[in-house]
Design a protein around this motif. Structure first.
Motif, short mmCIF file in Angstrom:
data_model
loop_
_atom_site.label_atom_id
_atom_site.label_comp_id
_atom_site.label_asym_id
_atom_site.label_seq_id
_atom_site.Cartn_x
_atom_site.Cartn_y
_atom_site.Cartn_z
N ASP A 65 55.22 15.23 87.36
CA ASP A 65 56.07 14.19 87.61
C ASP A 65 56.73 14.55 89.02
N PHE A 66 55.95 13.76 89.90
CA PHE A 66 56.42 14.13 91.48
C PHE A 66 57.87 13.63 91.82
N ALA A 67 58.07 12.48 91.22
CA ALA A 67 59.53 11.87 91.77
C ALA A 67 60.48 12.67 91.11
N GLY A 68 60.39 13.19 89.64
CA GLY A 68 61.35 14.00 89.11
C GLY A 68 61.29 15.44 89.58
N SER A 69 60.39 15.87 89.93
CA SER A 69 60.11 17.34 90.33
C SER A 69 60.91 17.54 91.75
N PHE A 70 60.67 16.50 92.53
CA PHE A 70 61.40 16.48 93.88
C PHE A 70 62.44 15.80 94.20
N GLN A 71 63.05 15.18 92.95
CA GLN A 71 64.09 14.21 92.68
C GLN A 71 64.27 13.10 94.07
N VAL A 72 63.09 12.35 94.32
CA VAL A 72 62.84 11.18 95.18
C VAL A 72 62.62 9.93 94.56
N ALA A 73 62.81 8.86 95.11
CA ALA A 73 62.50 7.64 94.50
C ALA A 73 61.51 6.86 95.48
N ASP A 74 61.03 5.90 95.16
CA ASP A 74 60.01 5.17 95.93
C ASP A 74 60.59 4.52 97.20
N ASP A 75 61.89 4.32 97.26
CA ASP A 75 62.58 3.56 98.47
C ASP A 75 62.80 4.84 99.59
N GLU A 76 62.60 6.12 99.05
CA GLU A 76 62.82 7.35 99.79
C GLU A 76 61.73 7.79 100.70
N VAL A 77 60.35 7.66 99.72
CA VAL A 77 58.97 8.62 100.17
C VAL A 77 58.06 7.14 100.14
#
Length: 194
Positions: free
Chosen positions: A44-56
């Motif tokens: 879970d890339f977004a969960g592991s790195f605490q990022v969202a689509d609009d940030e990355v």
């Protein structure tokens, strides 16, 4: 340092903000975080790195431009160890490795007959091939392996060859029209006497 190498220390809220800014600059991300047994469902890339689509932006692409190095793995050995072809084979197949990297970078603008053998898009549950000793053409259940073929195989340079295309049919030519007959000359009048 002068070679462009960056060492990051991401601690606290400021560190996370800086890390997200860093990730936002990437067109392609290869996530090498450890996942036990290369379990694709656990990623879970977004969960592991605490990022969202609009940030990355790489995460926002469809499909996401986030990759992992576990595109091809071995089956369980002795009930516990799973090997990764990234570590075991990829450097011995440079054409395959580079073609996969080019597909990651240029997405739809580059296609090769090699495909993504060592890489996979980091989509949970997708893109991973599991191989076993049964996939080796030199393996024999009775233990009578083709050792000579194994030795020869180790000396061959693997090359990704394009699939054989069907021959291009010859163009259809339009029928040649029949020649137009020359007009019949008018009869020459007989001379008149005076």
């Amino acid at each position: 340092n002068t070679d462009g190498y960056k060492t990051l220390s991401c601690t606290g809220a400021d560190g996370l903000v800086s890390y997200k800014i860093f990730l936002a600059e990437a067109d392609v991300i290869i996530d090498e975080t450890y996942i036990a047994g290369y379990d694709t469902a656990a990623h879970d890339f977004a969960g592991s790195f605490q990022v969202a689509d609009d940030e990355v932006p790489a995460l926002a692409r469809d499909p996401p431009n986030i990759f992992r190095l576990d595109g091809r793995v071995s089956d369980l050995r002795d009930g516990w160890a799973v090997g990764s072809s990234w570590f075991d084979h990829s450097k011995a197949e440079p054409q395959q490795l580079l073609a996969g990297m080019m597909e990651m970078i240029w997405v739809d603008s580059f296609e090769s007959p090699c495909g993504l053998k060592y890489f996979r898009r980091a989509i949970p549950g997708q893109g991973q091939t599991q191989v076993s000793h049964d996939d080796c053409p030199y393996y024999d259940d009775s233990g009578n392996h083709d050792c000579a073929a194994i030795h020869e195989h180790l000396h061959e340079v693997p090359i990704c060859t394009p699939p054989t295309a069907a021959p291009t049919p010859a163009p259809m030519l339009a029928p040649t029209p029949a020649p137009t007959p020359a007009p019949t000359p008018a009869p020459t009048p007989a001379p008149t006497s005076a």
